[in-house]
Design a protein around this motif. Structure first.
Motif, mmCIF file in Angstrom:
data_model
loop_
_atom_site.group_PDB
_atom_site.id
_atom_site.type_symbol
_atom_site.label_atom_id
_atom_site.label_comp_id
_atom_site.label_asym_id
_atom_site.label_seq_id
_atom_site.Cartn_x
_atom_site.Cartn_y
_atom_site.Cartn_z
ATOM 1 N N GLY A 50 10.116 -7.727 -3.888
ATOM 2 C CA GLY A 50 8.687 -7.927 -3.680
ATOM 3 C C GLY A 50 7.865 -6.813 -4.286
ATOM 4 O O GLY A 50 8.393 -5.847 -4.810
ATOM 5 N N PRO A 51 6.547 -6.937 -4.191
ATOM 6 C CA PRO A 51 5.649 -5.965 -4.836
ATOM 7 C C PRO A 51 5.203 -4.823 -3.929
ATOM 8 O O PRO A 51 4.465 -3.957 -4.359
ATOM 9 C CB PRO A 51 4.441 -6.835 -5.200
ATOM 10 C CG PRO A 51 4.384 -7.841 -4.073
ATOM 11 C CD PRO A 51 5.813 -8.114 -3.680
ATOM 12 N N GLY A 52 5.593 -4.834 -2.656
ATOM 13 C CA GLY A 52 5.053 -3.864 -1.699
ATOM 14 C C GLY A 52 5.440 -2.431 -2.004
ATOM 15 O O GLY A 52 6.400 -2.160 -2.735
ATOM 16 N N PRO A 53 4.721 -1.485 -1.438
ATOM 17 C CA PRO A 53 5.005 -0.071 -1.674
ATOM 18 C C PRO A 53 6.340 0.346 -1.056
ATOM 19 O O PRO A 53 6.809 -0.244 -0.081
ATOM 20 C CB PRO A 53 3.838 0.652 -0.995
ATOM 21 C CG PRO A 53 3.327 -0.307 0.020
ATOM 22 C CD PRO A 53 3.552 -1.676 -0.541
ATOM 23 N N VAL A 54 6.929 1.376 -1.653
ATOM 24 C CA VAL A 54 8.232 1.878 -1.212
ATOM 25 C C VAL A 54 8.123 3.376 -0.969
ATOM 26 O O VAL A 54 7.575 4.112 -1.789
ATOM 27 C CB VAL A 54 9.320 1.591 -2.273
ATOM 28 C CG1 VAL A 54 10.657 2.180 -1.842
ATOM 29 C CG2 VAL A 54 9.443 0.082 -2.515
ATOM 30 N N ALA A 55 8.655 3.810 0.162
ATOM 31 C CA ALA A 55 8.648 5.234 0.492
ATOM 32 C C ALA A 55 9.881 5.920 -0.080
ATOM 33 O O ALA A 55 10.928 5.291 -0.269
ATOM 34 C CB ALA A 55 8.617 5.415 2.004
ATOM 35 N N GLY A 75 5.861 -0.594 -11.262
ATOM 36 C CA GLY A 75 4.467 -0.809 -10.881
ATOM 37 C C GLY A 75 4.288 -0.925 -9.376
ATOM 38 O O GLY A 75 3.318 -1.528 -8.913
ATOM 39 N N ARG A 76 5.209 -0.333 -8.606
ATOM 40 C CA ARG A 76 5.129 -0.403 -7.142
ATOM 41 C C ARG A 76 4.667 0.945 -6.594
ATOM 42 O O ARG A 76 5.186 1.995 -6.992
ATOM 43 C CB ARG A 76 6.489 -0.775 -6.542
ATOM 44 C CG ARG A 76 6.960 -2.142 -6.985
ATOM 45 C CD ARG A 76 8.290 -2.516 -6.340
ATOM 46 N NE ARG A 76 8.155 -2.771 -4.906
ATOM 47 C CZ ARG A 76 9.137 -3.286 -4.158
ATOM 48 N NH1 ARG A 76 10.325 -3.569 -4.713
ATOM 49 N NH2 ARG A 76 8.954 -3.516 -2.876
ATOM 50 N N PRO A 77 3.708 0.936 -5.709
ATOM 51 C CA PRO A 77 3.227 2.202 -5.152
ATOM 52 C C PRO A 77 4.350 2.972 -4.462
ATOM 53 O O PRO A 77 5.158 2.400 -3.731
ATOM 54 C CB PRO A 77 2.153 1.767 -4.149
ATOM 55 C CG PRO A 77 1.705 0.423 -4.621
ATOM 56 C CD PRO A 77 2.935 -0.227 -5.197
ATOM 57 N N ASN A 78 4.362 4.246 -4.705
ATOM 58 C CA ASN A 78 5.344 5.141 -4.108
ATOM 59 C C ASN A 78 4.687 5.887 -2.955
ATOM 60 O O ASN A 78 3.576 6.416 -3.087
ATOM 61 C CB ASN A 78 5.835 6.119 -5.182
ATOM 62 C CG ASN A 78 6.757 7.205 -4.638
ATOM 63 O OD1 ASN A 78 7.143 7.188 -3.482
ATOM 64 N ND2 ASN A 78 7.102 8.148 -5.490
ATOM 65 N N ILE A 79 5.378 5.954 -1.812
ATOM 66 C CA ILE A 79 4.896 6.713 -0.650
ATOM 67 C C ILE A 79 5.856 7.884 -0.451
ATOM 68 O O ILE A 79 6.873 7.761 0.238
ATOM 69 C CB ILE A 79 4.870 5.848 0.625
ATOM 70 C CG1 ILE A 79 4.213 4.495 0.381
ATOM 71 C CG2 ILE A 79 4.174 6.593 1.759
ATOM 72 C CD1 ILE A 79 4.446 3.494 1.491
ATOM 73 N N PRO A 80 5.597 9.032 -1.061
ATOM 74 C CA PRO A 80 6.479 10.183 -0.854
ATOM 75 C C PRO A 80 6.197 10.823 0.507
ATOM 76 O O PRO A 80 5.089 11.288 0.758
ATOM 77 C CB PRO A 80 6.113 11.128 -2.006
ATOM 78 C CG PRO A 80 4.731 10.744 -2.409
ATOM 79 C CD PRO A 80 4.500 9.328 -2.004
#
Length: 679
Positions: A50-55, A75-80
Motif C-alpha cells: 500500500g501507499p501509507g507511511p512507514v516508520a 514515494g512513501r513517507p518515512n517516519i523516522p
C-alpha cells in the motif's frame, strides 16, 4: 523518482568505486547503492503493501540508511522515530501519521491505523515533541531535504566530505539531512555505528571515554554534535590531554552553544562551526564556514534560506520549507521561528534566546534565559541549568550538578563573572536531572520550562531557605577554625579569641532586634516574635564575659580592644541592611547564628572542654545555647513558614547567605598559631 535520490545515485555514476556506507564490518560502494535500495524497496512493498507511511525504528546502521533511501524510491513517507521516544510518544506519532507499518531491528511490522490526511508530496514526517510532550509531525518533501543538503555542501565544500562519523541518531533530522544526505551528495564515506558502539546506549547518559575512543578509531574527519556532546568531548580531551587530530569539521547545533565552550574547543584543536536551524526548514538554516567564523554567531544563512528580523527581534525565515503537519497543509510563506536574534554588519546571524521564554526583571531588563544557561552549563561543575525569575529583582536557577560532590557555588560564581550584573544568578538551588523521560526535556535537548517549574514542589519557606543557603552554609563549615572547634582541636588561646568575637557580635543582638522591630510595626506576627527573642536574649553578652573569666581570660581587655575587622563588617552589614533595606532580613541572621550555635554546642563544646581541661563554667554560653537555640529553631521554622510576603522571604534568604559568608570571615580571622601544639 525522488529528486533527492536521483542526486545521490548520480554519485554512483561519478564515484562508483568509492565507499559510500561502512559499519566497520560491512561496506557498500556507491555503485552498489541502487541495487541495495531496490532490493530493500521490494522487501518493504511485500511486507507492508500500500501507499501509507512507514516508520523506521532501528538503531544506527547501514540498514537504516538503505531503508530510508528505499522509502524515497517508493514515494512513501518515512517516519523516522528516535530511540529516545517514550512508548506513549511513539504510539501517538504512529497513530497521528496513520502508519501502515514499521521497519524494526526484528523485521517489518504491519499496523492498522486509520488513514491520515498527509500533505501531498510528503517524503518524511519528522516528529518533534512539542511544548506539551505530544509529538508534532512536520511534513517535508524531498526537494527541501535536497536543497538543504546541497546548501550545506556548498557552504563547507566537497573536500570536507571524507569520513563522516554519525553520533546523533539517524532519526534526528539534523543528522539525517546534514550528516547522511550531505555526505552522500559530496561523495564521502558515511561510517555508521550502532549507538552502543559509540558510548551512547543511553543518549542522555554519555560514556565520554568510549565516545572519544570510537571517534579516534574511526579516523573520522567530520562530526555533527549537540552542545552537550561537544561539552563532554571537550571535558574528556582536557582531562586526558588526548587529541582528535584527524577531525577537520565539527558542526554543532540543536541549541545555543556557550562561547566559552567554543573557545575551549578551539584551544584543544577541535574545528568547531556553529549552525542554526529548524525542522520546519529542513534542519539547517545558517552555518559558519571554516574560513569565515566569528565566534558567537551561527554564520550566514544558507543558499536555500532568507533570514530577516521582525521589529521585536524575532527571526523570520523565507524559502521553500515544510508542507505543514498531519491534517494541516501549509502553503509556502515566511516562518516565524520564535527565536530572538541579531544580524551583524557582515550578515552573520546570532541567536539570543526564545521569544516565549524571555525574562523581564523587575528592573525592566530583558534577559534571554538561554544566554545565562549557556554560561552556567559551560562550567565543569554544572551539567544542566534552567534560569527563571520573570518580574523578580534577581534571576533564579535550578542547577543539576555534574557530579555528586561538584561545587555548584563555584560554577555559578564563574558563570556570573562572565555576565553583566542584571543577568547574574542571584539565587539557585540544586535540582534532579531534566530528561525526556519525565517530560522536562524535549528529545532534542531543549528545556520544557513550564514542566520544570511545575515539578517544583510547593514547599514551606523554611525548606527553601535551607536549600538556597546550603552552599553558603557549606562554605562556613569548611573554615578551618570552625572545623577545628567542632572537632575539639583548638587551643585555649583560640577558644578565648572566639569568645571575644562572640561577645562583640552578641552584644549587638538585642539592639539589632529593636531596630528590626521598629521597621516591622505593620507585621504583628514578626513584632511579637521579636519581643519574645528580645526577652530571651537580653544580657547574653554577660554570659560570654563570665565564660572568658572562667577560662582565664582578660574581660577588660576584650571590651577595650573591640571587635576584629571581620566581626565589625558583619555587625555593620546587619545594621545597614535593617536600616536601608527590608527589616525582616534580620531573621536571616537568626537562622545563621542559631543554627551555628546548635552545631558548636552539640559537636564542639564538650570536645573542647575535655581537650583543654577547662571547667564547665567556661562553656555556659555555648552549652546553654545548644538547647535554647534548638527550641528557637523549631519556633523559627514555624514562624517563617507562616510568612505571606515574598519580599520578606527573599530578604531573609539574602541576609542568611550574606551572614553565612561574613560569619565565616569572623572565624577565619581568629588566629590558630599554637593549636597544633595544643592538639
Amino acid at each position: 523518482m525522488s529528486v533527492l535520490l536521483e542526486a545521490i545515485f548520480a554519485r554512483a555514476d561519478q564515484d562508483g568505486d568509492r565507499i559510500a556506507l561502512d559499519d566497520g564490518s560491512r561496506r557498500l560502494l556507491y555503485r552498489d547503492l541502487p541495487c541495495a535500495v531496490a532490493a530493500m524497496a521490494g522487501m518493504i512493498g511485500d511486507a507492508i503493501p500500500g501507499p501509507g507511511p512507514v516508520a523506521i525504528e532501528r538503531d544506527n546502521g547501514i540498514d537504516w540508511v538503505i531503508a530510508d533511501l528505499a522509502l524515497l524510491s517508493l514515494g512513501r513517507p518515512n517516519i523516522p522515530l528516535p530511540p529516545f521516544f517514550m512508548p506513549a510518544q511513539r504510539a501517538a506519532a504512529l497513530a497521528d501519521a496513520g502508519a501502515a507499518g514499521s521497519i524494526t531491528g526484528m523485521g517489518m511490522v504491519l499496523f492498522d491505523h486509520p488513514v491520515a490526511a498527509i500533505p501531498a508530496g510528503t517524503a518524511k514526517i519528522s516528529y518533534t515533541s512539542g511544548s506539551t510532550g505530544e509529538p508534532k509531525g512536520i511534513c517535508l518533501d524531498d526537494r527541501l531535504m535536497l536543497d538543504t543538503a546541497q546548501a550545506i555542501v556548498a557552504r563547507l565544500g566537497d573536500g570536507l566530505a571524507d569520513v563522516h562519523f554519525p553520533v546523533l541518531p539517524l532519526a534526528v533530522l539534523l543528522e539525517n539531512v546534514a550528516g547522511l544526505y550531505a555526505t552522500l551528495l559530496a561523495g564521502g564515506r558515511y561510517l555508521v555505528r550502532p549507538a552502543a558502539a559509540v558510548g551512547l546506549t543511553n543518549p542522555f547518559a554519555i560514556n565520554d571515554a568510549q565516545l572519544v575512543a570510537a571517534i579516534d578509531a574511526s579516523h573520522a574527519t567530520s562530526l555533527i554534535l549537540v552542545p552537550e556532546y561537544l561539552a563532554r568531548i571537550v571535558d574528556h580531551l582536557e582531562r586526558t590531554r588526548n587529541r582528535l587530530d584527524k577531525l577537520r569539521l565539527v558542526a554543532v547545533g540543536g541549541s545555543r552553544v556557550p562561547l566559552s565552550l567554543i573557545e575551549r574547543a578551539d584551544r584543544i584543536g577541535l574545528p568547531v562551526v556553529q549552525g542554526y536551524g529548524l525542522t520546519e526548514c529542513g534542519s539547517v538554516v545558517s552555518l559558519e564556514a571554516l574560513g569565515d567564523r566569528n565566534r558567537g554567531t551561527v554564520g550566514h544563512p544558507l543558499n536555500h534560506a532568507s533570514v530577516s528580523l521582525a521589529s521585536d527581534g524575532e527571526i523570520v525565515v523565507a524559502g521553500h520549507f515544510h508542507l505543514g503537519t498531519i491534517g494541516h497543509p501549509r502553503a509556502d510563506g515566511p516562518i516565524h521561528t520564535g527565536d530572538i536574534g541579531t544580524v551583524d554588519e557582515q550578515g552573520r546571524l546570532s541567536i539570543v534566546g526564545r521569544k516565549s521564554s524571555l525574562i523581564i526583571t523587575s528592573f525592566g531588563r530583558n534577559v534571554a534565559p538561554e544566554w545565562v544557561e549557556a554560561q552556567l552549563v559551560a562550567q565543569p561543575q554544572i551539567a544542566q541549568a534552567m534560569v527563571y525569575g520573570d518580574g523578580e529583582s534577581r534571576l533564579r536557577a535550578l542547577i543539576v550538578p555534574s557530579a555528586r560532590d561538584a561545587d555548584i557555588a563555584a560554577g555559578v560564581a564563574a558563570a556570573n563573572a562572565t555576565l553583566p550584573a542584571y543577568a547574574r544568578i542571584g539565587l539557585w538551588q540544586p535540582s534532579r536531572p531534566f530528561t525526556p523521560a519525565d517530560a522536562t526535556l524535549t528529545p532534542n535537548g531543549r528545556l520544557r520550562r513550564a514542566a520544570i517549574l511545575a515539578r517544583l514542589e510547593v514547599r514551606p519557606f523554611f525548606d527553601r531557605l535551607c536549600a538556597e543557603t546550603a552552599p553558603a552554609r557549606a562554605r562556613l563549615l569548611s573554615v578551618p577554625q570552625l572545623q577545628a572547634g567542632l572537632a575539639g582541636r583548638i587551643s585555649r588561646t583560640t577558644y578565648l579569641a572566639y569568645l571575644a568575637q562572640a561577645y562583640h557580635h552578641v552584644s549587638h543582638t538585642v539592639p539589632l532586634m529593636r531596630l528590626a522591630r521598629s521597621g516591622l510595626a505593620a507585621k504583628p506576627m514578626l513584632v511579637e516574635a521579636l519581643d519574645d527573642y528580645i526577652a530571651e536574649e537580653e544580657g547574653h553578652e554577660q554570659w560570654i564575659l563570665n565564660d572568658i573569666r572562667a577560662a582565664g581570660g582578660d574581660t577588660d581587655a576584650v571590651v577595650r580592644d573591640g571587635p576584629s575587622s571581620a566581626t565589625a563588617r558583619m555587625v555593620d552589614h546587619a545594621y545597614a541592611t535593617l536600616r536601608d533595606g527590608n527589616p525582616a532580613a534580620f531573621f536571616g541572621m537568626v537562622f545563621v547564628l542559631e543554627g551555628t550555635s546548635i552545631a558548636l554546642a552539640s559537636n564542639g563544646a564538650e570536645a573542647v572542654r575535655a581537650s583543654l581541661g577547662l571547667p564547665e563554667t567556661a562553656f555556659t554560653y555555648l552549652t546553654s545555647h545548644g538547647a535554647l537555640d534548638q527550641d528557637h529553631m523549631r519556633f523559627f521554622e514555624k514562624l517563617v513558614n507562616g510568612l505571606d510576603d515574598v519580599a520578606d522571604e527573599d530578604a531573609i534568604v539574602a541576609m542568611a547567605n550574606d551572614i553565612f559568608d561574613l560569619f565565616g570571615g569572623l572565624f577565619a580571622a581568629i588566629p590558630m598559631e599554637d593549636d597544633r601544639a595544643a592538639a
